[in-house]
Design an enzyme around this catalytic site. Structure first.
Site, PDB file in Angstrom:
ATOM      1  N   HIS A 116       2.636   3.828   3.713  1.00 58.56           N
ATOM      2  CA  HIS A 116       3.389   3.667   2.485  1.00 58.56           C
ATOM      3  C   HIS A 116       2.539   3.300   1.275  1.00 58.56           C
ATOM      4  O   HIS A 116       2.773   3.753   0.169  1.00 58.56           O
ATOM      5  CB  HIS A 116       4.416   2.559   2.719  1.00 58.56           C
ATOM      6  N   ARG A 147       6.384  -6.819   5.460  1.00 55.74           N
ATOM      7  CA  ARG A 147       6.330  -5.477   6.019  1.00 55.74           C
ATOM      8  C   ARG A 147       5.414  -5.348   7.222  1.00 55.74           C
ATOM      9  O   ARG A 147       5.777  -4.703   8.212  1.00 55.74           O
ATOM     10  CB  ARG A 147       5.838  -4.520   4.935  1.00 55.74           C
ATOM     11  N   GLU A 185      -2.611   1.089  -8.169  1.00 53.39           N
ATOM     12  CA  GLU A 185      -2.855   1.183  -6.733  1.00 53.39           C
ATOM     13  C   GLU A 185      -4.283   1.643  -6.441  1.00 53.39           C
ATOM     14  O   GLU A 185      -4.822   1.394  -5.365  1.00 53.39           O
ATOM     15  CB  GLU A 185      -1.834   2.133  -6.091  1.00 53.39           C
ATOM     16  N   SER A 236      14.710   2.197   1.284  1.00 54.27           N
ATOM     17  CA  SER A 236      14.274   0.985   0.596  1.00 54.27           C
ATOM     18  C   SER A 236      14.421  -0.257   1.465  1.00 54.27           C
ATOM     19  O   SER A 236      15.381  -0.438   2.203  1.00 54.27           O
ATOM     20  CB  SER A 236      15.081   0.784  -0.673  1.00 54.27           C
ATOM     21  N   GLY A 263      -4.528   9.644 -14.839  1.00 52.89           N
ATOM     22  CA  GLY A 263      -3.322   9.201 -14.149  1.00 52.89           C
ATOM     23  C   GLY A 263      -2.320   8.659 -15.137  1.00 52.89           C
ATOM     24  O   GLY A 263      -2.669   7.939 -16.083  1.00 52.89           O
TER      25      GLY A 263
END
Ligand SMILES: Cc1cc2nc3c(=O)[nH]c(=O)nc-3n(C[C@H](O)[C@H](O)[C@H](O)COP(=O)(O)OP(=O)(O)OC[C@H]3O[C@@H](n4cnc5c(N)ncnc54)[C@H](O)[C@@H]3O)c2cc1C
Ligand code: FES
Lengths: 213, 638, 253
Positions: free
Chosen positions: B402, B331, B426, B285, B41
């Site tokens: 997301h 969020r 992540e 965004s 990665g």
């Protein structure tokens, strides 16, 4: 790789040759046009101008040699660039379209360039490397432009020069790195105006001379 | 249930990292060149790790599935990156960033890790600026900040709406420099399909060369996995099309524990779904919520055009429910609130699955030019996709998948339970708990890659006796054979349904039953549906083409096969966590005001799953979480 | 929801060695809300079900930022809409009954891998030659120690917006990569952090671009109008300037 090759052999280096020699030709054209406007004043003035030029002697030879050298560089580099650029896309597109960036001038540079070269050779043979006799160069010119064919040919050639210069002029500045927010629009417009003035100026002369004759 | 050892250093939280760095063994500079690190990665985590390790002198082999490292999914991040610089003099500090992140994560992250992250955040900005990241600046030439994603201070650094791109270009250019020196060997268009273990340690990987189809074996002394998140298990998400769980899943199947797989983040401001052919969702965004106001009609079924709905008939529900944070609530909270109003029949647009994000007031207040300067590129993107002009009518937005907080379990050194397998970015589970705050993922990826792994990998390599291995050793050959067989099997099924068709169905199962809100019945049902779908997949999938050249259907087929296995674990994890926290909202556990209700007594832990063989139930391990500095409270943004 | 029918004349090529050919395919019932790549997805699903090989095309983010997608549509890289990548181009810009010629980006430096997929690693090689600031991790000074005028930072950002998709090369009649190289040289060269290596960088990158077989820039400016990020040719001039300065005045060779 010596730094000279590494500089002048690169894409930018080659373009540098094109831009410097091209700008010199622009300068030359301005001078040439200024001189040639004496055609408007009649035979005596123009012949006197020609004689004056000839009297420069060695200086004139040097300038001529310089022009020839520049021409060789400009044409040689131009052809090489053209060849390389063809090589850079061996498989062509089936559909060609422009997004609006290219202009008549930029799209045809190599072709207008070759046409100008051909014209130049013809022009030199016709007026420069020829026995001008006693009548003087004006007579030679007047005789040529009495024939509509030559007038037409010169007008066409000047149109081609105009197209070439319309791109070449601003492009030379761009290659030299001269691009500035404030002046760029002016330069691009100026380039077209310059090309039109040059071409129209040169094209007007055969018409005028032919008409007077 | 075994307890996992996170190897958190002792001592006061402020000096844990400093002391730990001192305690870690060092590899002598001359010896570094004897070690080979595999970095899978090249996003922010992998790119920064590869470059930093190479700068130290390690030999790095870096892998990505795109044609160049610079296209990793990190490039799509828009909003910004947090750092506790306190340049704005508005009360920020390392402690506040630490506090906000732990609380934002709904108390399901490790305090020590989060504190380290907050400490390192300031170094990241320095490093990025030195590498040429053109962050936004004030006229005086100093760095500009904005407030972002549920923070009450302005600590977010940004480069227009392209922060991820600029940060990634920074990492990528550092990688380029090391590729030039020969310290990094770059392997693009390779997909990792297996982890190879020798003597219980991670010693290499098997990849498929996506152009030639060749199955390649690569050895190393450590494997650093930076393969991003698994949001695409939902089919529709804001992630890039290639994002996958494959690399992490292959490690899981080799023994690495998968932590908190059910913690997924649903982002509140995305362009709503508008057709079955749709391949991905586009994020608008979060910074838009600084100026846009979120509302729906007061009355269900109000089909008037937004402009015709008078103020008195509008419900600015976030401002109403959360007066102190208003439109800037985190969020998970914003997404659930949007779902709630849509469930009440007050959603807008053709599908009724959208809410308005309205800039009329901001434009009236600041002028169109200001709004254009701040959000011009986002507005243009919105208009391109929807053909509607957000300057004149409110945007329609809806939550979308997301980010994934879950990932492979790692200890404080970012090493998984498999020796020599490090997991960064992540792909690991570490720092965001059950909900990630805006602009924190970029920060974490870069902290992991620039400033954590260079130390901890040294500690591992210096303290571990490693025998030489060769690509031709049995474990490598076995793994390559298994990978080849699997590929051949996928190609040979020749069924009647395409890979995308299966993937879409899997996605809708998860969205319906393991999405923004979950309940035990639904989850149990989803588990069955996933098992069925997986069985069908292996009988009826149609993968065209061959295995020995570029075959994009085959690439997807392998990823979807892994998603189909992984999805079950996700549901399993959601079922096992009988509480609500952050992005995991089980309807059974909510307060009277419909907020998530944690059960700290029984679930204040990380759940890490161990693979026990195909067909047998995975085993759940836990790592208890202790909160000594940020006290466990009900999160409130009122 | 409006739908349209299209005829695709699309380039098919099995491998770099294969000669390749155009294939005519029908795309029926295409929603005008689809993106161009979603249209190709639909065609590919049908091809797959018909037992044929789907069309290979590169893509990843589908948001116009990763630079992975790209093809030439009716002679225009990324299609007819300005400032838009193929993945962000929507079908509402086409009319029912249109015929679309879809070709890969073509240049000697970009070999076709398969169908519309090309190898753009030449751009990476140019970057490896010098497209970086050598700042080892850990050695950076405090970020605000060097102020940078907002206007300069914006100019650098304008250049840094390049997504490395290669559309400039595809658009250029000479297959030149100078917009790409110019953007990179400008981005790093405009920032004070990038100045110490500026001379070395520009010489190395320009020479490498030549080595990779890109053509020469003749200022046709097709690149600028086709660039999905609308990067200005002022960056090419800036690179030229840097190059001259470096070649003639600096001590770099
Ligand atoms: C639209 C969007 C906007 C976002 N905005 C923000 C923001 O403003 N601020 C913020 O902090 N965060 C944001 N995020 C989140 C953030 O971008 C990501 O979490 C982060 O970039 C992940 O970085 P990474 O390095 O871990 O992985 P990635 O960038 O996803 O990189 C993964 C790498 O792994 C490689 N890879 C994956 N699988 C394999 C395999 N099997 N074999 C080989 N290689 C493989 C890929 O090629 C790639 O190089 C956003 C996310 C999205 C989707
Ligand atoms: S797919 Fe990323 S730019 Fe088009």
């Amino acid at each position: 790789m010596s730094w000279l090759v590494g500089t002048f052999g690169t894409a930018i280096g080659k373009k540098l040759f094109m831009s410097v020699t091209g700008l010199c030709f622009c300068l030359f054209l301005v001078g040439h046009l200024a001189g040639n406007t004496l055609l408007l004043s009649g035979a005596d003035a123009f012949n006197a101008y020609a004689a004056k030029l000839q009297s420069l002697g060695a200086l004139l030879r040097i300038m001529e040699a310089g022009l020839i050298f520049f021409a060789v560089v400009h044409v040689g580099t131009g052809l090489y660039l053209f060849y390389q650029n063809l090589q850079a896309r061996p498989v062509r597109y089936r559909v060609n379209a422009s997004g609006g960036g290219q202009t008549l001038g930029s799209a045809t540079m190599p072709y207008t360039g070759v046409l100008i070269l051909a014209f130049l050779l013809f022009h030199l043979v016709q007026f420069t490397f020829v026995d001008k006799g006693d009548a003087g160069v004006y007579a030679l010119v007047a005789a040529a432009f009495a024939q509509p064919f030559y007038v037409g040919l010169y007008i066409l050639a000047m149109a081609v020069v105009g197209v070439h210069v319309s791109h070449g002029f601003w492009s030379a500045f761009q290659t030299l790195g001269m691009n500035h927010d404030k002046y760029f629009g002016l330069l691009r417009m100026g380039s077209v105006v310059f090309a039109v003035v040059l071409a129209a100026g040169f094209a007007f002369l055969p018409v005028f001379v032919g008409w007077v004759a | 249930m075994t307890k996992l050892d996170a190897k958190i250093p002792g001592g006061p939280i402020e000096s844990k990292w400093e002391r730990h760095r001192f305690d870690l063994k060092l590899v002598n500079p001359a010896n570094k060149r004897k070690f080979n690190a595999i970095v899978v990665g090249t996003g922010l985590a992998g790119g920064s790790a590869a470059a930093s390790l190479a700068e130290l002198g390690y030999n790095v082999k870096a892998f990505c599935f795109q044609d160049t490292p610079r296209r990793a999914h990190s490039i799509a991040a828009q909003g910004g990156i947090n750092a506790a610089k306190n340049y704005q003099n508005d009360g920020d500090s390392v402690w506040r960033l630490f506090y906000d992140t732990v609380k934002g994560g709904d108390f399901r992250a490790r305090e020590a890790n989060v504190h380290r992250l907050a400490e390192l955040s300031v170094n990241i900005i320095d490093q990025c600026v030195a590498a040429g990241v053109p962050f936004a600046r004030e006229y005086g030439g100093l760095l500009a900040n904005r407030s972002f994603g549920g923070a009450q201070v302005s600590r977010t650094f940004y480069a227009r709406g392209q922060t991820g791109q600029q940060l990634l270009l920074g990492c990528y250019s550092a990688m380029c420099r090391q590729i030039g020196t020969g310290k990094i060997k770059m392997f693009p268009r390779r997909e990792m399909l297996d982890l190879v273990m020798v003597d219980g340690r991670a010693r290499g990987i098997v990849v498929r060369n996506l152009i030639s189809g060749e199955i390649e074996r690569h050895t190393g002394d450590a494997v650093v996995l930076c393969t991003g998140g698994y949001g695409n298990v939902f089919f529709l998400s804001t992630n890039a099309m290639g994002c996958n769980v494959t690399a992490a899943w292959r490690c899981y199947k080799r023994g690495a524990y998968f932590a908190n797989p059910c913690f997924t983040q649903i982002h509140p401001t995305c362009i709503p779904v508008h057709g079955t052919y749709q391949s991905k969702l586009t994020l608008m965004s979060e910074s838009l919520r600084n100026d846009g106001r979120v509302w729906v009609p007061k009355n269900p079924g109000d089909k008037r055009a937004p402009g015709e709905i008078p103020e008195s008939d509008r419900d600015y529900y976030l401002e109403r429910r959360y007066p102190s944070f208003g439109n800037l609530v985190p969020r998970d909270v914003a997404s659930r609130a949007a779902k709630a109003v849509c469930d009440e029949g007050r959603g807008v647009g053709d599908t009724g699955l959208a809410v308005y994000l309205d800039f009329a007031d901001a434009i009236a207040r600041d002028g169109r030019a200001t709004i254009e300067r701040k959000y011009g590129n986002l507005f243009a993107m919105y208009e391109k996709i929807t053909d509607e002009d957000p300057y004149r009518q409110p945007m329609r937005i809806f939550p979308a998948v997301h980010y994934t907080m879950g990932g492979l379990w790692v200890d404080y050194n970012l090493m998984s339970n498999i020796d020599g397998l490090f997991v960064l970015g992540e792909a690991n589970f570490s720092d965001h708990g059950a909900n990630r705050l805006g602009a924190s993922a970029l920060m974490q990826g870069l902290a992991d890659g620039y400033f954590v792994i260079p130390y901890t990998i040294g500690g591992y390599l210096a303290g571990t006796p490693l025998s030489p291995v060769s690509e031709d050793d049995a474990p490598f050959m076995d793994s390559a054979r298994q990978v080849t067989e699997r590929t051949q099997r996928l190609l040979s099924i020749k069924g009647h349904r395409t890979v995308d068709d299966f993937h879409r169905e899997l996605g809708s199962i998860l969205w319906d039953y393991c999405g923004m809100s979950r309940n035990n019945d639904g989850l149990a049902k989803a588990r069955e549906m996933i098992r069925d779908l997986r069985a069908q997949y292996w009988q009826n999938v149609l993968v065209p083409g061959r295995g020995d050249d570029l075959n994009q259907s085959l690439e997807r087929a392998g990823r979807v096969a892994d998603f189909l296995e992984f999805a079950e674990l996700m549901v399993e994890d959601a079922l096992a966590r009988q509480e609500s926290c952050g992005g995991h909202f089980n309807e059974k556990f909510q307060t009277a005001e419909h907020e998530a209700m944690r059960d700290d007594e029984n679930f204040c832990h990380v759940a890490a799953w161990e693979h026990t063989g195909d067909g047998s139930a995975p085993q759940r391990h836990t790592e208890p979480l202790a909160f000594e500095h940020v006290h466990l409270t009900q999160r409130s943004y009122k | 929801m409006a739908t349209i029918d299209l005829t695709l004349k699309i380039w098919r090529q099995n491998s770099p060695r294969d000669k390749g050919r155009f294939e005519t395919l029908a795309a029926r019932g295409i929603s005008t809300d689809m993106s161009f790549l979603e249209m190709l997805d639909v065609v590919n699903e049908q091809l797959t079900l018909d037992g044929r090989e789907p069309i290979c095309f590169d893509h990843d983010c589908r948001e116009g930022i990763c630079g992975m997608c790209g093809a030439v549509i009716n002679g225009r890289p990324h299609g007819p809409q300005r400032g838009t990548t193929l993945c962000q181009l929507h079908m509402r810009h086409f009319a029912d009954g249109d015929t679309l010629a879809i070709e890969p980006f073509r240049a000697r430096a970009f070999k076709v891998v398969k169908d519309l997929v090309v190898d753009r690693s030449a751009l990476d090689k140019v970057m490896v030659a010098g497209g970086y600031i050598a700042a080892n991790t850990g050695s950076a000074p405090e970020a605000n120690a060097t102020p940078i005028a907002a206007a300069t930072a914006e100019l650098a950002m304008d250049a840094a917006a390049c997504i490395g998709c290669g559309a400039c090369v595809a658009a250029c009649p000479n297959a030149s990569a100078m917009l790409f190289v110019g953007a990179k040289v400008s981005h790093l060269g405009l920032l004070p952090q990038g100045r110490p290596e500026a001379a070395r960088r520009v010489l190395a990158m320009v020479r490498e671009a030549d080595r990779q077989g890109f053509g020469n820039c003749t200022n046709v400016t097709e690149c600028e109008v086709e660039c999905p990020k609308e990067i200005s040719i002022a960056n090419i001039a800036r690179m030229n300037r840097e190059f001259l300065k470096a070649a003639i005045a600096s001590r770099e060779r």
